[in-house]
Design a protein around this motif. Structure first.
Motif, PDB file in Angstrom:
ATOM      1  N   GLN A 158       0.823  -1.204   0.000  1.00  0.00           N
ATOM      2  CA  GLN A 158       0.000   0.000   0.000  1.00  0.00           C
ATOM      3  C   GLN A 158       0.865   1.265   0.000  1.00  0.00           C
ATOM      4  O   GLN A 158       1.909   1.316   0.642  1.00  0.00           O
ATOM      5  CB  GLN A 158      -0.882   0.038   1.245  1.00  0.00           C
ATOM      6  CG  GLN A 158      -1.876  -1.106   1.353  1.00  0.00           C
ATOM      7  CD  GLN A 158      -2.979  -0.774   2.332  1.00  0.00           C
ATOM      8  OE1 GLN A 158      -3.969  -0.141   1.994  1.00  0.00           O
ATOM      9  NE2 GLN A 158      -2.809  -1.199   3.577  1.00  0.00           N
ATOM     10  N   CYS A 159       0.375   2.310  -0.683  1.00  0.00           N
ATOM     11  CA  CYS A 159       0.970   3.636  -0.603  1.00  0.00           C
ATOM     12  C   CYS A 159       0.546   4.236   0.742  1.00  0.00           C
ATOM     13  O   CYS A 159      -0.652   4.341   1.023  1.00  0.00           O
ATOM     14  CB  CYS A 159       0.464   4.496  -1.757  1.00  0.00           C
ATOM     15  SG  CYS A 159       0.864   6.246  -1.566  1.00  0.00           S
ATOM     16  N   SER A 160       1.527   4.600   1.577  1.00  0.00           N
ATOM     17  CA  SER A 160       1.183   5.094   2.922  1.00  0.00           C
ATOM     18  C   SER A 160       0.325   6.355   2.852  1.00  0.00           C
ATOM     19  O   SER A 160      -0.649   6.497   3.601  1.00  0.00           O
ATOM     20  CB  SER A 160       2.456   5.357   3.725  1.00  0.00           C
ATOM     21  OG  SER A 160       3.303   6.257   3.030  1.00  0.00           O
ATOM     22  N   ASP A 161       0.648   7.264   1.957  1.00  0.00           N
ATOM     23  CA  ASP A 161      -0.113   8.517   1.873  1.00  0.00           C
ATOM     24  C   ASP A 161      -1.561   8.268   1.472  1.00  0.00           C
ATOM     25  O   ASP A 161      -2.490   8.797   2.079  1.00  0.00           O
ATOM     26  CB  ASP A 161       0.526   9.478   0.853  1.00  0.00           C
ATOM     27  CG  ASP A 161       1.835  10.055   1.348  1.00  0.00           C
ATOM     28  OD1 ASP A 161       2.575   9.307   2.027  1.00  0.00           O
ATOM     29  OD2 ASP A 161       2.132  11.227   1.049  1.00  0.00           O
ATOM     30  N   ARG A 162      -1.733   7.469   0.421  1.00  0.00           N
ATOM     31  CA  ARG A 162      -3.110   7.237  -0.039  1.00  0.00           C
ATOM     32  C   ARG A 162      -3.873   6.345   0.925  1.00  0.00           C
ATOM     33  O   ARG A 162      -5.065   6.537   1.125  1.00  0.00           O
ATOM     34  CB  ARG A 162      -3.123   6.709  -1.478  1.00  0.00           C
ATOM     35  CG  ARG A 162      -3.204   7.896  -2.472  1.00  0.00           C
ATOM     36  CD  ARG A 162      -3.128   7.488  -3.917  1.00  0.00           C
ATOM     37  NE  ARG A 162      -1.786   7.083  -4.267  1.00  0.00           N
ATOM     38  CZ  ARG A 162      -1.440   5.862  -4.659  1.00  0.00           C
ATOM     39  NH1 ARG A 162      -2.347   4.931  -4.794  1.00  0.00           N
ATOM     40  NH2 ARG A 162      -0.188   5.594  -4.927  1.00  0.00           N
ATOM     41  N   GLN A 163      -3.192   5.363   1.558  1.00  0.00           N
ATOM     42  CA  GLN A 163      -3.887   4.541   2.552  1.00  0.00           C
ATOM     43  C   GLN A 163      -4.463   5.441   3.631  1.00  0.00           C
ATOM     44  O   GLN A 163      -5.623   5.290   4.034  1.00  0.00           O
ATOM     45  CB  GLN A 163      -2.902   3.518   3.149  1.00  0.00           C
ATOM     46  CG  GLN A 163      -3.563   2.410   3.968  1.00  0.00           C
ATOM     47  CD  GLN A 163      -3.638   2.701   5.461  1.00  0.00           C
ATOM     48  OE1 GLN A 163      -3.306   3.791   5.919  1.00  0.00           O
ATOM     49  NE2 GLN A 163      -4.083   1.722   6.228  1.00  0.00           N
ATOM     50  N   ARG A 164      -3.668   6.400   4.133  1.00  0.00           N
ATOM     51  CA  ARG A 164      -4.144   7.271   5.223  1.00  0.00           C
ATOM     52  C   ARG A 164      -5.280   8.172   4.754  1.00  0.00           C
ATOM     53  O   ARG A 164      -6.269   8.369   5.464  1.00  0.00           O
ATOM     54  CB  ARG A 164      -2.975   8.086   5.780  1.00  0.00           C
ATOM     55  CG  ARG A 164      -1.917   7.224   6.476  1.00  0.00           C
ATOM     56  CD  ARG A 164      -0.958   8.073   7.313  1.00  0.00           C
ATOM     57  NE  ARG A 164      -0.253   9.064   6.541  1.00  0.00           N
ATOM     58  CZ  ARG A 164       1.014   8.943   6.119  1.00  0.00           C
ATOM     59  NH1 ARG A 164       1.721   7.852   6.405  1.00  0.00           N
ATOM     60  NH2 ARG A 164       1.593   9.904   5.416  1.00  0.00           N
ATOM     61  N   GLN A 165      -5.158   8.721   3.541  1.00  0.00           N
ATOM     62  CA  GLN A 165      -6.237   9.584   3.030  1.00  0.00           C
ATOM     63  C   GLN A 165      -7.542   8.805   2.877  1.00  0.00           C
ATOM     64  O   GLN A 165      -8.614   9.279   3.264  1.00  0.00           O
ATOM     65  CB  GLN A 165      -5.858  10.169   1.664  1.00  0.00           C
ATOM     66  CG  GLN A 165      -4.786  11.242   1.736  1.00  0.00           C
ATOM     67  CD  GLN A 165      -4.196  11.552   0.369  1.00  0.00           C
ATOM     68  OE1 GLN A 165      -4.692  11.085  -0.659  1.00  0.00           O
ATOM     69  NE2 GLN A 165      -3.127  12.327   0.352  1.00  0.00           N
ATOM     70  N   LEU A 166      -7.457   7.618   2.289  1.00  0.00           N
ATOM     71  CA  LEU A 166      -8.662   6.822   2.056  1.00  0.00           C
ATOM     72  C   LEU A 166      -9.328   6.470   3.384  1.00  0.00           C
ATOM     73  O   LEU A 166     -10.548   6.558   3.519  1.00  0.00           O
ATOM     74  CB  LEU A 166      -8.314   5.552   1.275  1.00  0.00           C
ATOM     75  CG  LEU A 166      -7.805   5.778  -0.163  1.00  0.00           C
ATOM     76  CD1 LEU A 166      -7.120   4.525  -0.696  1.00  0.00           C
ATOM     77  CD2 LEU A 166      -8.941   6.192  -1.083  1.00  0.00           C
ATOM     78  N   MET A 167      -8.525   6.094   4.386  1.00  0.00           N
ATOM     79  CA  MET A 167      -9.071   5.726   5.691  1.00  0.00           C
ATOM     80  C   MET A 167      -9.762   6.920   6.353  1.00  0.00           C
ATOM     81  O   MET A 167     -10.885   6.818   6.835  1.00  0.00           O
ATOM     82  CB  MET A 167      -7.950   5.230   6.605  1.00  0.00           C
ATOM     83  CG  MET A 167      -7.424   3.843   6.273  1.00  0.00           C
ATOM     84  SD  MET A 167      -8.570   2.554   6.812  1.00  0.00           S
ATOM     85  CE  MET A 167      -7.411   1.225   7.179  1.00  0.00           C
ATOM     86  N   VAL A 168      -9.078   8.067   6.403  1.00  0.00           N
ATOM     87  CA  VAL A 168      -9.605   9.239   7.107  1.00  0.00           C
ATOM     88  C   VAL A 168     -10.827   9.803   6.384  1.00  0.00           C
ATOM     89  O   VAL A 168     -11.779  10.259   7.019  1.00  0.00           O
ATOM     90  CB  VAL A 168      -8.512  10.324   7.236  1.00  0.00           C
ATOM     91  CG1 VAL A 168      -9.096  11.644   7.706  1.00  0.00           C
ATOM     92  CG2 VAL A 168      -7.435   9.860   8.207  1.00  0.00           C
TER      93      VAL A 168
END
Ligand SMILES: [Zn+2]
Ligand SMILES: [Zn+2]
Length: 195
Positions: free
Chosen positions: A60-70
């Motif tokens: 997973q891309c850390s940046d996009r994983q965090r954006q998608l989750m939030v």
């Protein structure tokens, strides 16, 4: 294939690449980038661009994983999930939390049917159905001598963790989930789609 999935960038084999997957370009040396800001404290950042380079399925891309989750957006198609709509997490049996972002039911059904890894796992894969979830932070606390990363979960937004550890991903804890094996859920899902 859901229309929003059809619009995703594709790999060389023509397969749509989920929105949470990391991409690598030829000049990428594989180093992990750590930065710091007031909002997240120390955190890993990933500068990749979907559609540029080669996707690495399973990473997973850390940046996009965090954006998608939030932002409560779908880990496959990246579109928003309505605040009152049911959403789906895919994982192992009785998983307490999920590293993969939530999914629209149609996107989850698509992923379970076309992803070779998920498909091969069959009954061992479970879906958790819920309308909401809470987040925690998956942070790296130490690197051991052999290079292995040690991790701990911290409460979401915990300021103390900003200085102790480096944020990589968010963890999603589904609220009162209904759990079904993937084949059972898919069978029910197909029935619901009949007129
Ligand atoms: Zn990235
Ligand atoms: Zn979706």
């Amino acid at each position: 294939m859901p229309p929003a999935v059809a619009r995703l960038p594709r790999n060389r084999a023509g397969r749509p690449v989920p929105g949470n997957i990391a991409w690598y370009e030829a000049d990428d040396d594989g180093s992990i980038l750590v930065t710091r800001n007031d909002e997240l404290g120390g955190h890993i950042t990933c500068p990749c661009t979907p559609g540029r380079g080669t996707p690495r399925f399973g990473e997973q891309c850390s940046d996009r994983q965090r954006q998608l989750m939030v932002q409560r957006r779908c880990g496959l198609c990246t579109q928003a999930i309505e605040p009152t709509a049911q959403l789906v997490f895919i994982g192992e049996s009785d998983a307490r939390y999920y590293l993969g972002p939530p999914l629209h039911p149609l996107c989850a059904a698509y992923a379970l049917q076309v992803c070779p890894v998920l498909h091969a796992e069959g009954e061992r894969i479970e879906v958790a159905l819920t309308q909401s979830y809470a987040l925690a932070e998956d942070r790296i606390t130490a690197v051991s001598a052999d290079g292995a990363l040690r991790r701990s979960a911290f409460p979401f937004g915990d300021l103390g963790a900003h200085h102790l550890a480096v944020l990589e991903f968010y963890l999603a804890f589904p609220d009162a989930p209904e759990r079904l094996t993937a084949p059972t859920w898919l069978a029910q899902h197909d029935l619901k789609l009949l007129p």
